[in-house]
Design an enzyme around this catalytic site. Structure first.
Site, short mmCIF file in Angstrom:
data_model
loop_
_atom_site.label_atom_id
_atom_site.label_comp_id
_atom_site.label_asym_id
_atom_site.label_seq_id
_atom_site.Cartn_x
_atom_site.Cartn_y
_atom_site.Cartn_z
N SER A 409 0.82 -1.21 0.00
CA SER A 409 0.00 0.00 0.00
C SER A 409 0.86 1.26 0.00
CB SER A 409 -0.95 -0.01 1.20
OG SER A 409 -0.28 -0.40 2.36
N HIS A 430 -3.47 -3.44 -5.43
CA HIS A 430 -3.65 -3.00 -4.05
C HIS A 430 -5.09 -3.24 -3.61
CE1 HIS A 430 -3.89 0.44 -0.93
NE2 HIS A 430 -3.56 -0.69 -0.36
N GLU A 442 -6.81 -0.93 -6.38
CA GLU A 442 -5.98 0.01 -7.13
C GLU A 442 -5.00 -0.83 -7.96
OE1 GLU A 442 -5.37 4.20 -4.88
OE2 GLU A 442 -4.55 2.48 -3.81
N ASN A 480 -4.28 6.44 -0.59
CA ASN A 480 -3.59 6.84 0.64
C ASN A 480 -2.97 8.22 0.53
OD1 ASN A 480 -4.30 4.77 2.37
ND2 ASN A 480 -2.68 3.41 1.62
#
Ligand code: 3HC
Length: 654
Positions: A409, A430, A442, A480
C-alpha cells in the site's frame, strides 16, 4: 415477416401471437425510440384482429436495463414510460413479458405492466433507482406491492437489491420460470390467456401486511441510508400504495421521481455510475488483449492474503496459497475455510459452493508450488527488503510469462520490479481489507509494466467482481495520498480548535459512515506513525507538523484494538477521553495557538478542500488518469459518501 415499430423495436407474428423484440444495445434501455416502438407495437396488435396476444422480450442478455440514464437532465420525448406501460396494461389482448435477462428499473416496470410474466432461469430483477438517487418513476412502487406485498416490495424499492428468477417466483413477481424455450413458452401462455379478461397488476388489491414487519424493515433500511433521500421516499411511496388509488399513487410517484431526478444527490450518483463504467477504459490499452489467467498464486496467508484467496476462489480461479511454514500454510487454509463458512452461514453461498471452491485451493510452504501459476500476488509483511527478496525468489520460480503482483500500500513497486529480471511483468494490485468484501482494487501501473500486464491486472480484478482503478506510482498511490491529506487537515483542525468528536460528528453528518478520527482508531495508528518517523529526516522544518498523534502512539494509544486511541473504548464503545482532550490542549499551548470555535461547515469544507487539492496534484502528476477515478477510490475504499459524488465532484472539479 418482420414488422419495424421503430429502430429498436421489431415484431413477428408466431402462431397468432405478436412477438415484440426490444433490441437497443448495449442494455435495451427505454430510450425515446424504444418507448415509441413499444407503444406502436401494442397499438398494432390491438387493431389487427388476427393477433391473439403479445409477447414482449429483449434481444441479447438483457430484457430492459431501465430508463435511458443518458436522457436524464434533458427534456423527455413522448411517449414517456408511464404512458407506454399504461398502454400495455390497458390492452384487451394479453401481454406476456418473456424476461430473458436483467429487468431493471423501468425494465421491471414494463414487465409489471404486462399481464403475465415468465422469466428465464438466469433472469434477474431489481428496482435499482435508489442507487441513482431517484425512485422508480413508471409505476414500480405502486404495482410491485400488488404482486409481492408491501414489505417485500418496499425493501426491494428502497435498497435496489437484485433478485434472481426463483426468488422472484417465490415473491409472486413472476408467474413462472421457463424450463425450456422462454419465448415459445410465452407464446403458449399468450394463446392460453387470449380471450380471457387480462389480469392487470394495477387493478389488483394490495395484500394486507403487518405494520410491525414494515417498521422493522424500514429501520434496517434507513440505518444504512445515511443522509440519502431516495430510500425513505421509496418506502413512503410503496406503503402509500395500500392507501391510495392507483392513479393517485402513480401521480405521487412521478412527482417524486422528477423532483429527485434533478436533485444534487441524483446528479452525484449518476456521476458515480458513469465513473465506474469509465474507470476500466484506458486509452493506452485500446486493442491490448489481457494474458490468460487460470491459476493464481498468493504468497502470505495472513488476513489480507486469505481475503484475496477467497476473492480469487469466488472468481473461479485455481488458487495456490503459500506461507513460510507448513503450520502457517495450514492456518491459512483454515482461515480461508472459515471465511467461506461465514458466507455459508449468512446464506451468500451454499455448502456445495464452498466445497467446490475448496477443491480449487492448494496450500503449501514450498514456493516451488507456484511454478505453474499465471499470476502471483504477494501479500506479505509491508517491508521493502522482505518484498524485494521475495520478488527475486519468485522471479526464478515462475514461468517467464507469468505476472508478479504486489499488494503493497505504501512501498515503491518500481523498486520491487527492479529486483526481478522481467520488470515489465510486475504490476501492483492493491486490495483493501477485508479483500473478499471490499470492492476497490488500485491497479498500479509501474514505470515498466507492460500494457498486456496492466490489462491483465484489470481483467483479473473485474473477474473477482472488484472495481479496478488504475493508479500511477507515488507514495500511497491515489487513495492513501488523498487520505494522508485528509488526515493532515483533520489534525490542523484539532490544533486550530476543533475536537476529534466534533470533527467526526461533522463528517458523519455529511455522510461518512465514520469520521476521520474514528477511522484512524479503527485502522490502528501505528502504520501512519511508522511512516511519519520514516519521513522525519526529509521533512521540511518549515512545514506545519502536528505532533498529537505521535504523543498518542508514545502513550500506547494505538487505536481501537489497543482499547485506546483518539477515543477510549470501554466495552468496545467509542467514548470521548478527557486524557486526549488534555493532550490536544497541551499541544496547542506549546505552539501558542489560541483555539477558536470551528463550525461544522468549516470542518467539512476544509477537509473536502484538502482532498480535492491533493487530487488535483495527482492529476497534474498523471498518477490519476481522471478526476472521476479519484472519486471512485475515495467512495469505495475510504467511505466517502457516494451520494456526494466523491471529493472531486463535490469540489466541482469534474
Ligand atoms: N441507460 C443508459 N446507458 C446504460 C444504462 C441505462 N439504464 N445501463 C447501462 N448503460 C450503459 C453503460 O453506461 C455502458 O456504456 P459504455 O459501454 O458506453 O460505458 C453500457 O451500457 C454497458 O453497461 P455495463 O458496463 O454496466 O454492462 P454490464 O453488462 O456489466 O451490466 C447492467 C449491465 C446490469 C444493465 C448495468 O449496466 C446496470 O446495472 N445498469 C443500470 C441499470 C439501472 O440503474 N436502471 C435503472 C435506470 S433508472 C429507471 O429505470 C427509472 C425508471 O423507473 C423510470
Amino acid at each position: 415477416m418482420t414488422l419495424n415499430f421503430s429502430q429498436s423495436v421489431t415484431g413477428a407474428v408466431v402462431e397468432g401471437v405478436l412477438v415484440v423484440t426490444i433490441d437497443n444495445p448495449p442494455v435495451n434501455a427505454a430510450s425515446a425510440d424504444m418507448r415509441q416502438g413499444l407503444f406502436a407495437s401494442i397499438d398494432h396488435a390491438s387493431t389487427d384482429a388476427g393477433i391473439l396476444g403479445i409477447v414482449v422480450t429483449g434481444a441479447g442478455k438483457t430484457f430492459v436495463g431501465g430508463a435511458d440514464i443518458r436522457e436524464f437532465g434533458k427534456p423527455m420525448a413522448d411517449p414517456i414510460l408511464p404512458a407506454v406501460i399504461e398502454r400495455i396494461e390497458s390492452s384487451e389482448k394479453p401481454v406476456i413479458a418473456a424476461i430473458n435477462g436483467a429487468a431493471l428499473g423501468g425494465g421491471l416496470e414494463v414487465a409489471l405492466g404486462c399481464h403475465h410474466r415468465i422469466a428465464s432461469p438466469s433472469a434477474k430483477i431489481a428496482l435499482p433507482e435508489v442507487k441513482l438517487g431517484i425512485v422508480p418513476g413508471a409505476g414500480g412502487t405502486q404495482r410491485l406491492p400488488r404482486l409481492a406485498g408491501v414489505v417485500a416490495a418496499a425493501e426491494l424499492a428502497a435498497t435496489g437489491r437484485m433478485v434472481a428468477a426463483q426468488e422472484a417466483l417465490g415473491l409472486g413477481i413472476v408467474d413462472a420460470v421457463a424450463n425450456g424455450d422462454l419465448v415459445a413458452q410465452a407464446i403458449g401462455a399468450a394463446r392460453d390467456l387470449a380471450g380471457k379478461p387480462p389480469r392487470r397488476t394495477g387493478a389488483l388489491d394490495v395484500p394486507p401486511f403487518e405494520a410491525e414487519a414494515f417498521s422493522a424493515m424500514t429501520r434496517k433500511v434507513l440505518s444504512r441510508a445515511r443522509g440519502q433521500h431516495a430510500p425513505a421516499e421509496a418506502l413512503r411511496l410503496v406503503r402509500s400504495a395500500a392507501e391510495k388509488s392507483l392513479s393517485d399513487g402513480l401521480a405521487d410517484e412521478r412527482e417524486t421521481f422528477l423532483r429527485l431526478r434533478d436533485s444534487d444527490q441524483a446528479k452525484a450518483l449518476r456521476h458515480v455510475f458513469f465513473a465506474e463504467r469509465a474507470a476500466t477504459k484506458i486509452d493506452a490499452l485500446e486493442g491490448v488483449a489481457p494474458r490468460s489467467v487460470t491459476r493464481v498464486g498468493i504468497v502470505g496467508l495472513g488476513l489480507m492474503g486469505c481475503g484475496i484467496a477467497v476473492a480469487a476462489l469466488d472468481g473461479g480461479y485455481h488458487v495456490t496459497g503459500v506461507d513460510m511454514s507448513e503450520a502457517a500454510a495450514q492456518k491459512g487454509r483454515e482461515r480461508i475455510t472459515a471465511l467461506l463458512d461465514r458466507n455459508v452461514a449468512s446464506g451468500r453461498l451454499d455448502a456445495e459452493g464452498r466445497d467446490e471452491r475448496l477443491s480449487r485451493l492448494t496450500t503449501s510452504h514450498d514456493m516451488a508450488a507456484l511454478a505453474d501459476a499465471d499470476l502471483v500476488i504477494e501479500a506479505v509483511f509491508d517491508d521493502l527488503a522482505v518484498k524485494a527478496d521475495l520478488f527475486t525468489k519468485l522471479d526464478g520460480i515462475v514461468r517467464a510469462d507469468a505476472i508478479l503482483a504486489t499488494n503493497t500500500s505504501y512501498l515503491d513497486p518500481d523498486t520491487l520490479a527492479a529486483a526481478t529480471t522481467h520488470p515489465e511483468r510486475v504490476v501492483g494490485l492493491h486490495f483493501f481489507s477485508p479483500a473478499n468484501i471490499m470492492r476497490l482494487v488500485e491497479v498500479v501501473n509501474c514505470a515498466k509494466t507492460a500494457p498486456d500486464v496492466l490489462a491483465t491486472g484489470l481483467a483479473v480484478a473485474r473477474k473477482l467482481g472488484k472495481l479496478p482503478v488504475v493508479t500511477g506510482v507515488t507514495e500511497g498511490f491515489i487513495g492513501n495520498s488523498i487520505f494522508s491529506a485528509y488526515r493532515r487537515e483533520a489534525e490542523f483542525l484539532l490544533e486550530d480548535g476543533a475536537l476529534p468528536e466534533e470533527i467526526d460528528a461533522a463528517m458523519e453528518a455529511y455522510g461518512f459512515a465514520m469520521g476521520p478520527f474514528a477511522v484512524f482508531d479503527f485502522a490502528g495508528l501505528e502504520i501512519a506513525w511508522a511512516r511519519r518517523k520514516r519521513q522525519a529526516a526529509t521533512r521540511d522544518p518549515a512545514e506545519r507538523y502536528v505532533e498529537i498523534a505521535d504523543r498518542l502512539c508514545e502513550a500506547g494509544r494505538f487505536g481501537q484494538k489497543a482499547g485506546r486511541g483518539w477515543y477510549a473504548y470501554p466495552d468496545g464503545r467509542r467514548t470521548v477521553d478527557p486524557e486526549v482532550t488534555a493532550l490536544i490542549e497541551e499541544a496547542r499551548t506549546r505552539k501558542n495557538i489560541k483555539p477558536r470555535a470551528i463550525d461544522d461547515g468549516e470542518i467539512v469544507s476544509r477537509l473536502l478542500g484538502a482532498m480535492a487539492a491533493e487530487g488535483e496534484k495527482l492529476l497534474a502528476q498523471k498518477v490519476a488518469q481522471r478526476a472521476s477515478d479519484i472519486d471512485l477510490v475515495m467512495i469505495n475504499g475510504y467511505g466517502f459518501p457516494a451520494h456526494r459524488g466523491g471529493p472531486m465532484f463535490a469540489a466541482g472539479l469534474v
